[in-house]
Design an enzyme around this catalytic site. Structure first.
Site, PDB file in Angstrom:
ATOM      1  N   ARG A  31      52.241  89.824  -5.905  1.00 14.10           N
ATOM      2  CA  ARG A  31      52.990  89.846  -7.493  1.00 14.10           C
ATOM      3  C   ARG A  31      53.517  88.775  -7.709  1.00 14.10           C
ATOM      4  O   ARG A  31      54.523  88.151  -7.178  1.00 14.10           O
ATOM      5  CB  ARG A  31      53.640  91.915  -7.401  1.00 14.10           C
ATOM      6  CG  ARG A  31      52.860  92.786  -6.511  1.00 14.10           C
ATOM      7  CD  ARG A  31      53.477  94.101  -7.303  1.00 14.10           C
ATOM      8  NE  ARG A  31      54.760  94.608  -6.244  1.00 14.10           N
ATOM      9  CZ  ARG A  31      56.142  95.199  -6.615  1.00 14.10           C
ATOM     10  NH1 ARG A  31      55.720  95.871  -7.747  1.00 14.10           N
ATOM     11  NH2 ARG A  31      56.575  95.016  -5.944  1.00 14.10           N
ATOM     12  N   GLU A  71      48.632  89.971  -9.411  1.00 10.97           N
ATOM     13  CA  GLU A  71      49.120  90.508  -9.704  1.00 10.97           C
ATOM     14  C   GLU A  71      50.143  90.870 -10.574  1.00 10.97           C
ATOM     15  O   GLU A  71      51.541  90.417 -10.275  1.00 10.97           O
ATOM     16  CB  GLU A  71      48.699  92.197  -9.542  1.00 10.97           C
ATOM     17  CG  GLU A  71      49.117  93.207 -10.016  1.00 10.97           C
ATOM     18  CD  GLU A  71      49.037  94.027  -8.093  1.00 10.97           C
ATOM     19  OE1 GLU A  71      47.560  94.899  -8.710  1.00 10.97           O
ATOM     20  OE2 GLU A  71      49.796  94.555  -8.160  1.00 10.97           O
ATOM     21  N   ARG A  99      61.766  90.914   5.856  1.00 14.06           N
ATOM     22  CA  ARG A  99      60.572  90.073   6.510  1.00 14.06           C
ATOM     23  C   ARG A  99      59.640  91.445   6.394  1.00 14.06           C
ATOM     24  O   ARG A  99      59.795  92.753   6.928  1.00 14.06           O
ATOM     25  CB  ARG A  99      61.519  89.837   7.504  1.00 14.06           C
ATOM     26  CG  ARG A  99      62.422  88.832   7.304  1.00 14.06           C
ATOM     27  CD  ARG A  99      62.430  87.982   8.751  1.00 14.06           C
ATOM     28  NE  ARG A  99      62.537  88.660   9.537  1.00 14.06           N
ATOM     29  CZ  ARG A  99      61.819  87.835  11.159  1.00 14.06           C
ATOM     30  NH1 ARG A  99      60.985  86.968  10.706  1.00 14.06           N
ATOM     31  NH2 ARG A  99      62.258  88.705  11.750  1.00 14.06           N
ATOM     32  N   HIS A 103      53.084  84.281   4.966  1.00 13.05           N
ATOM     33  CA  HIS A 103      53.011  83.355   3.706  1.00 13.05           C
ATOM     34  C   HIS A 103      51.273  83.182   3.759  1.00 13.05           C
ATOM     35  O   HIS A 103      51.078  83.976   4.325  1.00 13.05           O
ATOM     36  CB  HIS A 103      53.066  82.032   4.224  1.00 13.05           C
ATOM     37  CG  HIS A 103      52.832  81.535   5.828  1.00 13.05           C
ATOM     38  ND1 HIS A 103      53.367  81.722   6.493  1.00 13.05           N
ATOM     39  CD2 HIS A 103      51.548  81.070   5.824  1.00 13.05           C
ATOM     40  CE1 HIS A 103      52.904  81.752   7.546  1.00 13.05           C
ATOM     41  NE2 HIS A 103      51.979  81.712   7.365  1.00 13.05           N
ATOM     42  N   MET A 137      58.384  72.229  14.387  1.00 14.63           N
ATOM     43  CA  MET A 137      57.024  71.965  15.125  1.00 14.63           C
ATOM     44  C   MET A 137      56.517  70.306  13.866  1.00 14.63           C
ATOM     45  O   MET A 137      56.400  71.383  12.131  1.00 14.63           O
ATOM     46  CB  MET A 137      56.307  73.485  14.042  1.00 14.63           C
ATOM     47  CG  MET A 137      57.182  74.175  14.700  1.00 14.63           C
ATOM     48  SD  MET A 137      56.674  75.620  14.313  1.00 14.63           S
ATOM     49  CE  MET A 137      54.811  75.526  15.310  1.00 14.63           C
ATOM     50  N   GLU A 195      51.644  77.637   3.967  1.00 13.25           N
ATOM     51  CA  GLU A 195      51.306  76.520   4.435  1.00 13.25           C
ATOM     52  C   GLU A 195      50.738  75.969   5.035  1.00 13.25           C
ATOM     53  O   GLU A 195      49.698  75.786   3.833  1.00 13.25           O
ATOM     54  CB  GLU A 195      51.908  77.604   5.712  1.00 13.25           C
ATOM     55  CG  GLU A 195      51.794  77.017   7.023  1.00 13.25           C
ATOM     56  CD  GLU A 195      51.812  77.210   8.865  1.00 13.25           C
ATOM     57  OE1 GLU A 195      52.321  77.321   9.289  1.00 13.25           O
ATOM     58  OE2 GLU A 195      50.647  78.829   8.739  1.00 13.25           O
TER      59      GLU A 195
END
Length: 297
Positions: free
Chosen positions: A11, A73, A89, A93, A124, A141
């Site tokens: 959304r 949307e 949460r 992603h 990372m 990502e």
């Protein structure tokens, strides 16, 4: 296939700016649009979408498309949560793969795209998280492809993942298996590395999966060689160890929090195919994420 994953729906409060962002910076093509929503995806070189995204042909194109799309949307709900801060949460992603993460991120930065994490930051190395347009700022990502297994004519990006956090990965895998999805790869991290597991699922035929496995033979990690060379988008289920022992819902969904930005997944089924538990074409997965079933004509 009798049923196939088609859409991930987010959304947004500004449809036009999001369409411009994804088409300009990540190479998405607008397939279908209306005043209320839009479907976009990254097409292979040489492929083309409908000539008029506002036409009935565009709706039919998306319904028949052999792949996954991102649906945006439009909503008037302000203050949407992107899914990555407590207590909201849940959805994490979307992701794209690229041949050279550092190179594409340099260009995105130069073009004004904002980042949560650049590829040389954090533990990372080699992957990045860009922000989508404000105010929602969904995470995108950016993951490096397995370039040895990918055709040279692939576009700069391909739509590769939608990530959902799940309470019980066993229950979630069983649910999505009933929707025709297969586990392509999994990876597990101990307490010293975050204490979580990743499961990657795809809507693919047995023949397509066998083909990918054969191509990846000889790789150091066959499972991850496959997922980093897949054109098809993967559903990434993130399981934080121990959540399965908690009482009640663990993650926020639109069913429990009206300001969640992530809306639902859509699966397209052949005419006459029914999904157990679906009411008016809608069913909830074990965590309460909404799944919509759309039957072909």
């Amino acid at each position: 296939m009798s049923i196939q994953w088609r859409k991930s729906t987010l959304r947004v409060t500004d449809l036009a700016s999001n369409i411009e962002f994804f088409t300009k910076h990540f190479g998405f093509t607008l397939l279908r649009s209306s005043d209320a929503s839009a479907d976009l995806t990254i097409l292979r070189n040489g492929e083309s979408g409908p000539s008029d995204p506002k036409s009935a042909d565009a709706v039919d194109f998306v319904l028949a498309y052999d792949g996954q799309v991102l649906e945006l949307e439009l909503t008037t709900e302000s203050g949407l949560h992107n899914g990555n801060t407590d207590p909201y949460r849940g959805f994490g992603h979307i992701a794209v793969n690229a041949g050279d993460v550092y190179k594409v991120c340099d260009k995105l930065v130069a073009d004004g795209v904002k980042f949560k994490k650049l590829p040389d930051e954090g533990r990372m190395k080699g992957l990045a998280f860009a922000f989508g347009p404000e105010p929602e700022q969904y995470w995108i990502e950016i993951v490096e492809r397995n370039n040895a297994l990918v055709p040279a004519d692939w576009p700069t990006f391909n739509l590769s993942q939608t990530m959902l956090r799940v309470k019980s990965v066993d229950e979630s895998v069983k649910f999505y298996a009933k929707l025709g999805m297969k586990v392509i790869a999994e990876k597990h991290f101990g307490p010293e590395s975050g204490d979580f597991s990743l499961y990657f699922l795809a809507s693919v035929s047995d023949e397509r999966l066998a083909e990918a496995k054969k191509a990846a033979e000889g790789s150091d990690d066959v499972q991850f060689a496959i997922l980093k060379s897949f054109w098809e988008q993967l559903l990434e289920l993130t399981h934080n160890h121990g959540t399965e022992d908690k009482e009640g819902p663990v993650y926020a969904t639109l069913a429990t929090e009206p300001k969640m930005g992530f809306s639902h997944l859509t699966f397209v089924a052949d005419a006459g195919v029914n999904v157990d538990g679906a009411v008016d074409g809608v069913v909830s997965d074990p965590d309460g994420y909404q799944v919509r079933i759309q039957n072909k004509k």
